[in-house]
Design a protein around this motif. Structure first.
Motif, short mmCIF file in Angstrom:
data_model
loop_
_atom_site.label_atom_id
_atom_site.label_comp_id
_atom_site.label_asym_id
_atom_site.label_seq_id
_atom_site.Cartn_x
_atom_site.Cartn_y
_atom_site.Cartn_z
N MET A 158 14.91 9.48 4.58
CA MET A 158 13.63 9.45 3.89
C MET A 158 13.46 10.74 3.08
SD MET A 158 9.83 8.94 5.55
CE MET A 158 10.43 7.54 6.46
N GLU A 159 13.07 10.59 1.83
CA GLU A 159 12.95 11.74 0.95
C GLU A 159 11.48 12.08 0.69
OE1 GLU A 159 15.01 10.94 -2.63
OE2 GLU A 159 16.93 10.50 -1.67
N LEU A 160 11.24 13.35 0.41
CA LEU A 160 9.88 13.80 0.07
C LEU A 160 9.35 13.05 -1.14
CD1 LEU A 160 7.48 15.75 0.34
CD2 LEU A 160 8.80 17.41 -1.01
N ARG A 161 10.23 12.82 -2.12
CA ARG A 161 9.80 12.13 -3.34
C ARG A 161 9.30 10.72 -3.02
NH1 ARG A 161 14.34 11.51 -7.83
NH2 ARG A 161 15.38 10.74 -5.93
N GLN A 162 9.93 10.05 -2.06
CA GLN A 162 9.48 8.71 -1.70
C GLN A 162 8.07 8.73 -1.13
OE1 GLN A 162 12.62 7.71 1.04
NE2 GLN A 162 13.84 6.66 -0.53
N LEU A 163 7.79 9.71 -0.30
CA LEU A 163 6.44 9.83 0.27
C LEU A 163 5.42 10.12 -0.81
CD1 LEU A 163 7.11 11.88 3.53
CD2 LEU A 163 6.75 9.42 3.31
N GLN A 164 5.76 11.01 -1.75
CA GLN A 164 4.84 11.35 -2.83
C GLN A 164 4.54 10.14 -3.70
OE1 GLN A 164 7.23 14.53 -4.42
NE2 GLN A 164 5.97 16.12 -3.45
N TYR A 165 5.58 9.38 -4.04
CA TYR A 165 5.39 8.18 -4.86
C TYR A 165 4.56 7.14 -4.10
CZ TYR A 165 9.02 9.78 -8.16
OH TYR A 165 9.75 10.47 -9.09
N PHE A 166 4.86 6.97 -2.81
CA PHE A 166 4.13 6.00 -2.00
C PHE A 166 2.64 6.33 -1.95
CE2 PHE A 166 2.36 5.55 2.35
CZ PHE A 166 2.11 4.18 2.32
N VAL A 167 2.32 7.59 -1.69
CA VAL A 167 0.91 7.98 -1.58
C VAL A 167 0.18 7.79 -2.91
CG1 VAL A 167 -0.63 9.97 -1.26
CG2 VAL A 167 1.26 9.58 0.33
N GLN A 168 0.83 8.12 -4.01
CA GLN A 168 0.19 7.96 -5.31
C GLN A 168 -0.07 6.49 -5.63
OE1 GLN A 168 -0.93 10.48 -6.69
NE2 GLN A 168 -1.50 9.92 -8.76
N VAL A 169 0.89 5.63 -5.35
CA VAL A 169 0.70 4.19 -5.57
C VAL A 169 -0.41 3.67 -4.67
CG1 VAL A 169 1.75 1.90 -5.36
CG2 VAL A 169 3.07 3.79 -6.34
N ALA A 170 -0.43 4.11 -3.42
CA ALA A 170 -1.45 3.65 -2.48
C ALA A 170 -2.85 4.07 -2.94
CB ALA A 170 -1.17 4.22 -1.09
N ARG A 171 -2.98 5.26 -3.48
CA ARG A 171 -4.29 5.74 -3.92
C ARG A 171 -4.78 4.99 -5.15
NH1 ARG A 171 -3.15 12.28 -3.24
NH2 ARG A 171 -3.56 12.38 -0.98
N LEU A 172 -3.88 4.71 -6.09
CA LEU A 172 -4.26 4.05 -7.35
C LEU A 172 -4.16 2.54 -7.28
CD1 LEU A 172 -2.51 6.47 -9.89
CD2 LEU A 172 -4.92 6.43 -9.24
N GLN A 173 -3.44 2.02 -6.27
CA GLN A 173 -3.22 0.59 -6.11
C GLN A 173 -2.61 -0.03 -7.36
OE1 GLN A 173 -6.64 -1.50 -4.54
NE2 GLN A 173 -7.09 0.11 -3.06
N PHE A 177 3.42 -2.76 0.76
CA PHE A 177 2.45 -3.26 -0.23
C PHE A 177 2.54 -4.78 -0.36
CE2 PHE A 177 3.33 1.10 -1.69
CZ PHE A 177 2.03 1.60 -1.77
N MET A 178 1.42 -5.38 -0.73
CA MET A 178 1.36 -6.77 -1.14
C MET A 178 0.90 -6.82 -2.60
SD MET A 178 -0.51 -8.51 2.17
CE MET A 178 -1.92 -7.38 2.04
N GLN A 179 1.40 -7.77 -3.37
CA GLN A 179 1.00 -7.90 -4.76
C GLN A 179 -0.34 -8.61 -4.84
OE1 GLN A 179 3.24 -6.52 -6.98
NE2 GLN A 179 1.63 -6.63 -8.54
N THR A 195 -0.40 -3.15 3.00
CA THR A 195 -0.41 -4.00 4.19
C THR A 195 -1.04 -3.22 5.33
OG1 THR A 195 1.75 -3.18 4.89
CG2 THR A 195 1.73 -5.11 3.42
N PRO A 196 -1.41 -3.88 6.43
CA PRO A 196 -1.98 -3.14 7.57
C PRO A 196 -1.08 -2.01 8.06
CG PRO A 196 -2.36 -5.48 7.85
CD PRO A 196 -1.48 -5.35 6.64
N VAL A 197 0.24 -2.26 8.13
CA VAL A 197 1.14 -1.20 8.57
C VAL A 197 1.29 -0.14 7.48
CG1 VAL A 197 3.30 -2.27 7.78
CG2 VAL A 197 3.34 -0.74 9.76
N GLY A 198 1.11 -0.57 6.22
CA GLY A 198 1.12 0.40 5.12
C GLY A 198 -0.05 1.36 5.20
N GLN A 199 -1.22 0.84 5.62
CA GLN A 199 -2.39 1.69 5.79
C GLN A 199 -2.15 2.73 6.87
OE1 GLN A 199 -5.57 -1.05 6.58
NE2 GLN A 199 -5.63 -1.83 4.48
N LEU A 200 -1.51 2.31 7.95
CA LEU A 200 -1.18 3.24 9.04
C LEU A 200 -0.21 4.31 8.55
CD1 LEU A 200 -1.20 4.08 12.04
CD2 LEU A 200 0.64 2.42 12.41
N PHE A 201 0.81 3.89 7.80
CA PHE A 201 1.80 4.83 7.30
C PHE A 201 1.19 5.80 6.29
CE2 PHE A 201 5.51 5.98 4.60
CZ PHE A 201 6.28 6.58 5.60
#
Length: 300
Positions: free
Chosen positions: A1-16, A48-50, A58-64
């Motif tokens: 797991m890379e730091l960049r992946q976490l950064q991208y994931f959080v940004q997508v989650a915030r902006l949806q 994520f779900m489209q 997803t519910p587990v995505g919210q936890l992560f």
């Protein structure tokens, strides 16, 4: 797991939204999608779900997401602490405070501190009592002024820096407006203008009235001390405010009268997270504040 992946994931989650996240990150949309896909493969879950053009956790995505934000926040603070260790004069202080202290006290102490440390930056967050506690616990701020001081909290620690007297404020045409002092019970038949629920001054005034032998009749509510003063000045009722809330002047100012019985006060505290060491620049500011209150304010 890379730091960049976490950064991208959080940004997508915030902006949806993948495209908007890519624009914010200044990278190609395909790069964001690829890293999110790799992260999902590594975790063995769908994050994520489209939903049309948007995406939804997803519910587990919210936890992560909660864990990822904590990890990135800890990393940001670690980098900041390293920079501050090298030179605390260029650090940043994240401070919370209630509105009533933003009129005079916060500008006063920040201006005094920045005369000594002009390159230190501040990030401010105003809030009501519950949100200020939450902001400190959630590490949204490093330090916060709060009133009243939370004596029993296990999640925050700190100290009372000031105990401030509350005064009766009355329309200038009120029968008691010219008195040097009054008993709070003298206002038992009046309509009160109070802060709304969630504001710390409301229960202080409420309990003082109960101690004086009556339950206040609330006619109007406000969210700022200036609103309370204005409504009282307009003859809409009476209220109690701390001296600090009277520094701001306007064309409509009420009469201010001392309360002799009971003695009504509020505590102002300085809080931080329990069990954590403050960043060096915040520790420097904390020490400055304790000295400032000791030398410039008297506690009742």
């Amino acid at each position: 797991m890379e730091l960049r992946q976490l950064q991208y994931f959080v940004q997508v989650a915030r902006l949806q939204h993948v495209t908007k996240a890519a624009e914010e990150l200044h990278v190609a949309q395909s790069a964001v999608s690829r890293q999110i896909h790799r992260l999902e493969e590594e975790l063995g879950i769908r994050l994520f779900m489209q939903r049309g053009r948007n995406v939804q956790l997803t519910p587990v995505g919210q936890l992560f997401l909660r864990r990822a934000e904590t990890l990135l926040g800890d990393l940001d603070r670690a980098v900041m602490e390293i920079h501050e260790f090298l030179d605390p004069e260029v650090g940043e202080i994240r401070m919370g405070f209630p509105h009533s202290l933003g009129i005079h006290l916060v500008p006063q102490v920040v201006a005094a501190f920045r005369k000594l440390h002009p390159n230190v930056k501040f990030r401010f967050r105003q809030g009501m009592y519950p949100s200020l506690i939450r902001d400190v616990v959630d590490a949204e701020v490093d330090i916060a002024f709060i009133s009243p001081y939370p004596e029993t909290s296990e999640q925050v620690t700190g100290e009372v820096v000031l105990t401030e007297e509350l005064f009766a404020i009355l329309p200038d045409t009120h029968r008691l407006a010219m008195e040097d002092s009054i008993k709070l019970s003298d206002l038992k038949d009046e309509t009160f203008v109070l802060f709304g629920n969630g504001y710390s001054l409301r229960p202080i005034v409420w309990e003082a009235c109960k101690k004086a032998g009556f339950t206040p009749k609330i006619g109007f509510e406000g969210e700022e001390s200036g609103t309370i003063r204005g409504l009282v000045s307009a003859g809409m009722g009476v209220s109690l405010l701390p001296e600090m809330a009277m520094y701001e002047t306007s064309s409509m100012m009420p009469a201010v009268v001392k309360i002799s019985e009971p003695h009504v006060t509020r505590t102002i505290g300085l809080i931080r997270r329990s069990g954590e060491k403050l960043p060096l620049v915040v520790q420097m500011f904390h020490t400055f504040l304790l000295d400032f209150f000791k030398n410039h304010y008297k506690t009742l």
